[in-house]
Design an enzyme around this catalytic site. Sequence first.
Site, short mmCIF file in Angstrom:
data_model
loop_
_atom_site.label_atom_id
_atom_site.label_comp_id
_atom_site.label_asym_id
_atom_site.label_seq_id
_atom_site.Cartn_x
_atom_site.Cartn_y
_atom_site.Cartn_z
N HIS A 1 -7.69 -35.16 37.80
CA HIS A 1 -8.89 -34.57 38.43
C HIS A 1 -8.49 -33.63 39.58
CE1 HIS A 1 -13.45 -35.31 39.08
NE2 HIS A 1 -13.12 -34.06 39.38
N GLU B 1 -11.78 -43.22 36.47
CA GLU B 1 -10.71 -42.60 37.26
C GLU B 1 -10.36 -43.51 38.43
OE1 GLU B 1 -12.00 -38.66 38.34
OE2 GLU B 1 -12.22 -38.05 36.26
N ARG C 1 -16.65 -33.42 33.83
CA ARG C 1 -16.76 -34.85 34.14
C ARG C 1 -16.40 -35.65 32.89
NH1 ARG C 1 -16.55 -33.58 38.62
NH2 ARG C 1 -17.94 -34.08 40.35
C1 GLV Z 1 -14.93 -31.80 41.42
O1 GLV Z 1 -14.88 -32.36 40.37
C2 GLV Z 1 -16.13 -31.35 42.03
O2 GLV Z 1 -17.23 -31.70 41.54
O3 GLV Z 1 -16.05 -30.63 43.03
#
Ligand code: GLV
Length: 326
Positions: free
Chosen positions: A287, A268, A239
Site C-alpha cells: 500500500h 492489511e 482498495r
Molecule cells: C491511500 O490509499 C489513500 O487513500 O490516500
Amino acid sequence: MAEPPRVYVTRALPAEALGPLQGVAEVQGWPEAEVPVPRDVLLAAAARADGLLVLLTDRVDVDLLAAAPRLRGVSTMSVGHDHVDVAACTRRGIPVCHTPDVLTETTADLAFALLMAAARRLYEGQRAVVQGRWPAWSPFFLAGHDVHGQTLGIVGLGRIGQAVARRARGFDMRILYSGRRERLEAAELGARRVPLQELVAQSDFVVLLAALTEETRHVVDADLLARMKPTAILVNAARGGLVDEAALVRALREGRIAGAALDVFEREPLPVDHPLLDLPNVVAVPHVGSATVATRMAMARLAAQNLADALAGRRPRYCLNPETLA
Ligand code: GLV
C-alpha cells in the site's frame, strides 16, 4: 481568552507538516510512526478531542463518535475515506476532510509501475537473478507481455484514473473506462466509456482506481474474472475490498488470467502465508501508492490545514460533507 481546540493526531508526523495547527490548537498524538494507535487509546483521546487527524488505519465509526462528544472536525491524511463513516459524521454536523489532488500523479506513477512490473515479469526476473536461476540468454526466458499498443481498461476514471490514462497515451494504448458517469475529460484523453463487463473482456490490463463503497465492494468477483482475457493482467491501486481475493487466487492458479499487480489487499498488512504470495505471477507491494517523501509531506500538511480550517470555522479546501459547514 478561549481555550484553543484540542487536536489528536493518530501517528507521529514531522512537526513541519503539522505547521498549520501550531499556535491554533493544542496538539497531542500517538508517538509511533509505524504502529497504529491502539483502539482503546484512540477512544480515550477522542473523548477530549475537538479535532482528529487520522490515517486510513484508523476507523472513525459510530462507536468512536459516541465516545467523542466535543468532536468538531475529522481530517484524514488520505484520499480514500472508506475508514470514516462520513454519513454518521454529517448527522453530528462534523466536517470530514481528505487529501485528493496532492497525491494524484504519485499514485498514478505507482499504478503504471505495477502494470509494467507485472507485464514484464520484473519480480520474477529479480528472484531468478538473486536465486541463481538465470540460464543462458534464451529465446522465451521470462517472456512477458507488451504494454505499448495494448488495451487498457480503467475502472474509475477519477483524478488518478485520468492521470494513468495520460501515461497510457505515451505508450500508444487504447483506453477504455467504466464508471457511474460519463467523464467530460475522457474525450481529451481518448478514453471510451463501456460497461464494466465489456471493459474486462476487451482489456489487456484492467486497472482498478475506483473508491470502495457498498456498490463497488467485490466488484471484481469470480464472474468478472472469468470474462477477462487469459493473457490479461489485473492491477489494483485503489482498495483491496474491490476484489474478491479468494476468487482472484483461483483465477490466477487456474491460469484464467495472466497475472495481478496489487498495492492493496482485503486485509492489511497482508499475512505472509496468504495464498496470493505463493503465486509467481503476482506482484505485491505494501500500500505505497502515494509513498514518496514529497507527496506524503504534502498530504500531511494538507490534512493539518484542512483540520485547522474546519476548527476555525473556515471552509477547508477538501471537505467531503460541505453541508456541515456554516
Ligand atoms: C491511500 O490509499 C489513500 O487513500 O490516500
